[in-house]
Design an enzyme around this catalytic site. Sequence first.
Site, short mmCIF file in Angstrom:
data_model
loop_
_atom_site.label_atom_id
_atom_site.label_comp_id
_atom_site.label_asym_id
_atom_site.label_seq_id
_atom_site.Cartn_x
_atom_site.Cartn_y
_atom_site.Cartn_z
N TYR A 5 -2.73 -7.39 48.60
CA TYR A 5 -2.14 -8.61 48.04
C TYR A 5 -0.89 -9.04 48.81
CZ TYR A 5 -5.28 -8.45 44.08
OH TYR A 5 -6.40 -8.48 43.30
N VAL A 6 -0.20 -8.07 49.42
CA VAL A 6 1.01 -8.41 50.18
C VAL A 6 0.71 -8.54 51.67
CG1 VAL A 6 3.25 -7.53 50.92
CG2 VAL A 6 2.64 -7.52 48.52
N GLY A 7 0.11 -7.49 52.26
CA GLY A 7 -0.14 -7.51 53.70
C GLY A 7 -0.97 -8.70 54.12
N ARG A 53 -12.85 -4.17 52.16
CA ARG A 53 -11.77 -5.16 52.11
C ARG A 53 -11.65 -5.92 53.43
NH1 ARG A 53 -6.21 -3.75 48.75
NH2 ARG A 53 -6.57 -5.44 47.31
N THR A 89 7.21 -1.77 48.47
CA THR A 89 8.36 -1.51 47.61
C THR A 89 8.53 -0.01 47.47
OG1 THR A 89 7.87 -3.53 46.42
CG2 THR A 89 9.35 -1.96 45.33
N LEU A 94 7.17 -12.24 47.08
CA LEU A 94 6.17 -13.21 46.61
C LEU A 94 5.66 -12.82 45.23
CD1 LEU A 94 3.00 -12.02 46.68
CD2 LEU A 94 3.36 -12.21 49.10
N ARG A 121 24.59 -20.77 33.82
CA ARG A 121 24.79 -19.36 34.19
C ARG A 121 23.55 -18.54 33.88
NH1 ARG A 121 29.99 -18.32 30.73
NH2 ARG A 121 28.61 -19.46 29.33
N CYS A 145 3.70 -4.76 39.68
CA CYS A 145 5.06 -4.44 40.16
C CYS A 145 6.09 -4.11 39.09
CB CYS A 145 5.57 -5.60 40.99
SG CYS A 145 4.61 -5.83 42.49
N1 LIG Z 1 1.19 -7.38 44.74
C1 LIG Z 1 2.33 -8.03 44.83
O1 LIG Z 1 2.45 -9.17 44.36
C2 LIG Z 1 3.51 -7.42 45.53
C3 LIG Z 1 4.63 -8.22 45.80
C4 LIG Z 1 5.73 -7.65 46.45
C5 LIG Z 1 5.69 -6.32 46.84
N2 LIG Z 1 4.59 -5.56 46.57
C6 LIG Z 1 4.58 -4.19 47.07
O2 LIG Z 1 3.81 -4.19 48.30
C7 LIG Z 1 3.08 -2.97 48.43
C8 LIG Z 1 1.60 -3.28 48.60
O3 LIG Z 1 1.14 -3.90 47.41
P1 LIG Z 1 -0.29 -4.58 47.33
O4 LIG Z 1 -0.34 -5.27 46.02
O5 LIG Z 1 -0.55 -5.36 48.58
O6 LIG Z 1 -1.23 -3.28 47.33
P2 LIG Z 1 -2.80 -3.23 47.58
O7 LIG Z 1 -3.29 -2.01 46.90
O8 LIG Z 1 -3.41 -4.56 47.26
O9 LIG Z 1 -2.95 -3.06 49.17
C9 LIG Z 1 -2.57 -1.90 49.86
C10 LIG Z 1 -3.62 -1.65 50.95
O10 LIG Z 1 -3.15 -0.60 51.80
C11 LIG Z 1 -4.30 0.12 52.26
N3 LIG Z 1 -3.86 1.42 52.77
C12 LIG Z 1 -3.29 2.44 52.07
N4 LIG Z 1 -2.99 3.45 52.90
C13 LIG Z 1 -3.38 3.07 54.15
C14 LIG Z 1 -3.30 3.67 55.44
N5 LIG Z 1 -2.75 4.88 55.60
N6 LIG Z 1 -3.80 3.00 56.49
C15 LIG Z 1 -4.35 1.77 56.34
N7 LIG Z 1 -4.43 1.14 55.15
C16 LIG Z 1 -3.94 1.78 54.07
C17 LIG Z 1 -5.18 0.20 51.03
O11 LIG Z 1 -6.53 0.46 51.41
C18 LIG Z 1 -4.98 -1.20 50.42
O12 LIG Z 1 -5.99 -2.12 50.83
C19 LIG Z 1 3.42 -2.14 47.21
O13 LIG Z 1 4.49 -1.29 47.53
C20 LIG Z 1 3.88 -3.17 46.20
O14 LIG Z 1 4.79 -2.65 45.26
C21 LIG Z 1 3.50 -6.09 45.94
O1 LIG Z 2 8.72 -16.21 31.82
C1 LIG Z 2 7.84 -15.40 32.11
C2 LIG Z 2 7.46 -15.11 33.45
C3 LIG Z 2 6.47 -14.17 33.68
N1 LIG Z 2 5.84 -13.55 32.65
C4 LIG Z 2 4.81 -12.53 32.92
O2 LIG Z 2 5.38 -11.57 33.80
C5 LIG Z 2 4.37 -10.99 34.63
C6 LIG Z 2 4.77 -11.05 36.09
O3 LIG Z 2 4.78 -12.41 36.52
P1 LIG Z 2 5.32 -12.85 37.95
O4 LIG Z 2 6.63 -12.24 38.18
O5 LIG Z 2 5.24 -14.31 38.01
O6 LIG Z 2 4.20 -12.25 38.93
P2 LIG Z 2 4.19 -11.00 39.93
O7 LIG Z 2 3.13 -11.29 40.93
O8 LIG Z 2 4.11 -9.74 39.17
O9 LIG Z 2 5.59 -11.08 40.72
C7 LIG Z 2 6.69 -10.21 40.45
O10 LIG Z 2 6.51 -8.98 41.11
C8 LIG Z 2 6.35 -9.10 42.55
C9 LIG Z 2 6.03 -7.73 43.07
O11 LIG Z 2 7.15 -6.96 43.32
C10 LIG Z 2 7.64 -9.69 43.12
O12 LIG Z 2 7.51 -9.81 44.53
C11 LIG Z 2 7.88 -11.06 42.48
O13 LIG Z 2 9.10 -11.61 42.98
C12 LIG Z 2 7.95 -10.90 40.98
O14 LIG Z 2 8.08 -12.18 40.36
C13 LIG Z 2 3.09 -11.77 34.31
O15 LIG Z 2 2.30 -11.03 33.39
C14 LIG Z 2 3.59 -13.05 33.67
O16 LIG Z 2 2.66 -13.62 32.81
C15 LIG Z 2 6.20 -13.83 31.34
O17 LIG Z 2 5.64 -13.27 30.39
N2 LIG Z 2 7.19 -14.75 31.10
#
Ligand SMILES: NC(=O)c1ccc[n+]([C@@H]2O[C@H](COP(=O)([O-])OP(=O)(O)OC[C@H]3O[C@@H](n4cnc5c(N)ncnc54)[C@H](O)[C@@H]3O)[C@@H](O)[C@H]2O)c1
Ligand SMILES: O=c1ccn([C@@H]2O[C@H](COP(=O)(O)OP(=O)(O)O[C@H]3O[C@H](CO)[C@@H](O)[C@H](O)[C@H]3O)[C@@H](O)[C@H]2O)c(=O)[nH]1
Length: 485
Positions: free
Chosen positions: A30-32, A57, A149, A181, A278, A294
């Site tokens: 979801y991030v990469g 994937r 993270t 994100l 504020r 997260c």
């Molecule tokens: N999902 C979000 O919205 C979000 C946002 C901000 C930060 N993060 C952080 O980013 C990180 C990744 O989250 P995600 O949601 O993308 O996870 P994810 O599980 O969707 O993706 C991680 C990927 O890494 C791969 N992987 C694991 N070990 C590996 C290796 N050694 N070599 C190659 N590939 C490997 C897995 O197969 C998987 O496809 C986490 O630390 C998460 O906390 C997530």
């Molecule tokens: O006023 C609000 C806002 C959000 N939510 C809920 O909170 C959860 C998280 O929502 P959101 O933060 O929008 O989505 P995420 O994708 O989990 O994103 C959070 O987590 C990510 C992973 O670390 C961070 O990168 C983002 O900045 C941070 O917003 C969801 O279940 C939402 O429905 C509420 O109930 N009320």
Amino acid sequence: MDALQDRFKSQKLSTSPVKVTKICCIGAGYVGGPTCAVIALKCPHIQVTIVDLNEARVDAWNSEDFKLPIYEPGLEEVVRKARGRNLFFSTDVDKGIQDADLIFVSVNTPTKKSGVGAGFAADLNYVELATRRIAAVANSSKIVVEKSTVPCRTAESMRTILEANSKPGCHFDILSNPEFLAEGTAISDLFAPDRVLIGSLQTPEGIAACVALKDVYKNWVPAEKVLTVGLWSSELSKLAANAMLAQRISSINALSAICEATGANIDEVAHAVGKDTRVGPKFLKASVGFGGSCFQKDILNLVYLSESLHLPEVAAYWRQVVEMNEYQKRRFAKTVVDTLFNTITGKRIAVLGFAFKADTGDTRESAAISLIRDFQDERALVNVYDPQVPHDQIWLDLQEASPRLPIEQIKKQVTICPSALEACRNAEAVVIATEWAEFREIDWEAVYKNMNKPAFVFDGRLLVDAEKLRKIGFKVTSIGRGERL
Ligand SMILES: NC(=O)c1ccc[n+]([C@@H]2O[C@H](COP(=O)([O-])OP(=O)(O)OC[C@H]3O[C@@H](n4cnc5c(N)ncnc54)[C@H](O)[C@@H]3O)[C@@H](O)[C@H]2O)c1
Ligand SMILES: O=c1ccn([C@@H]2O[C@H](COP(=O)(O)OP(=O)(O)O[C@H]3O[C@H](CO)[C@@H](O)[C@H](O)[C@H]3O)[C@@H](O)[C@H]2O)c(=O)[nH]1
């Protein structure tokens, strides 16, 4: 002049700034996936290769019909423009590492399930394996960027591993560049981030690496939005940002319980409070509880960090944010049972939405999962509908939530439906668990006709117009609203 460049000059560095031309991202999740697809789109002069061990994937990212492994508005368009031009997806992790001058480590860091810190600490196994792989196969110097993270000071462990295992002549600089994100808005968040945070060691090499990454972002992010800080501040800021966002939701949800008991209206309270500049108006929407991969994980990580640092009061403070969220989910399920005359045994409940929020197919920690588990425990029959979540994922999540129940038993109690209207047929109650816009547009008259009477609606997202539904004949309960039915 940029403060960092200034420092760079004032330290009279022998290290010349690195120009990044090839990026590798380890982890196509979801991030990469979205992050590096956007980098490729915005930086046509940089070759970006996203690698993952998960073949299915990677195949989905490469699929001819663009059936990408994750649903995210705007993502397909970005991938269509860049894939094959300067964006590539591959399972060849070693080649990706060897070719790159900058490597993002964007692997999963879930909560540990067993061993020391189980239930709280981040499982850093995937980060460590990726780091060890970099050290093992890299045959030139690299900038290694923590995108995942991670707990504060993880970069130090990565550096120790890299330095102990690197080939002669290979040097590694480590940066922290946490991702902010949110799912459902990932592409717009990446196009116009509130800020980009880069943490580095304050050594000449660390600062040079930081400038190199900053130059990548400068292709589309205004320079003043790129914040450069120390490594540990950067790592901690990510946990702090999520903890404070989740804390706002738990605060508003705690107030929603008071609203229900007093007749106050949580939307009015949130609006009034949020008007104070504020406080601000965002992230004050009461709900059935926050979900997503997260918030809970990162707060538990902060709790563990605080305990490890012998700060039990700090740990207890943050733990309460998660406890309030659990309470909110349980409280909502109990309201459903109480309102349906204290029993839902054998009654059919339609759950609309299974994803943790709208505009994503992601179900990690979704409130819908615990609601359905609680309804199952009460021996209700549950119909589920979600516009994006694959059926297999729903079965997997329900199985994981009730590990002692055989899947056949779960399938006897739960039915996955092809539409909201179908899910509500012959139901006693409709529970809105995800704020999908389409639930607002449902033909509620038709839903009412098909339901058993009295027909109840429980709005866990403050999504529908309760008054309009009451006029149709529904008995409506909305979270944080004193007036009921
Ligand atoms: N999902 C979000 O919205 C979000 C946002 C901000 C930060 N993060 C952080 O980013 C990180 C990744 O989250 P995600 O949601 O993308 O996870 P994810 O599980 O969707 O993706 C991680 C990927 O890494 C791969 N992987 C694991 N070990 C590996 C290796 N050694 N070599 C190659 N590939 C490997 C897995 O197969 C998987 O496809 C986490 O630390 C998460 O906390 C997530
Ligand atoms: O006023 C609000 C806002 C959000 N939510 C809920 O909170 C959860 C998280 O929502 P959101 O933060 O929008 O989505 P995420 O994708 O989990 O994103 C959070 O987590 C990510 C992973 O670390 C961070 O990168 C983002 O900045 C941070 O917003 C969801 O279940 C939402 O429905 C509420 O109930 N009320």
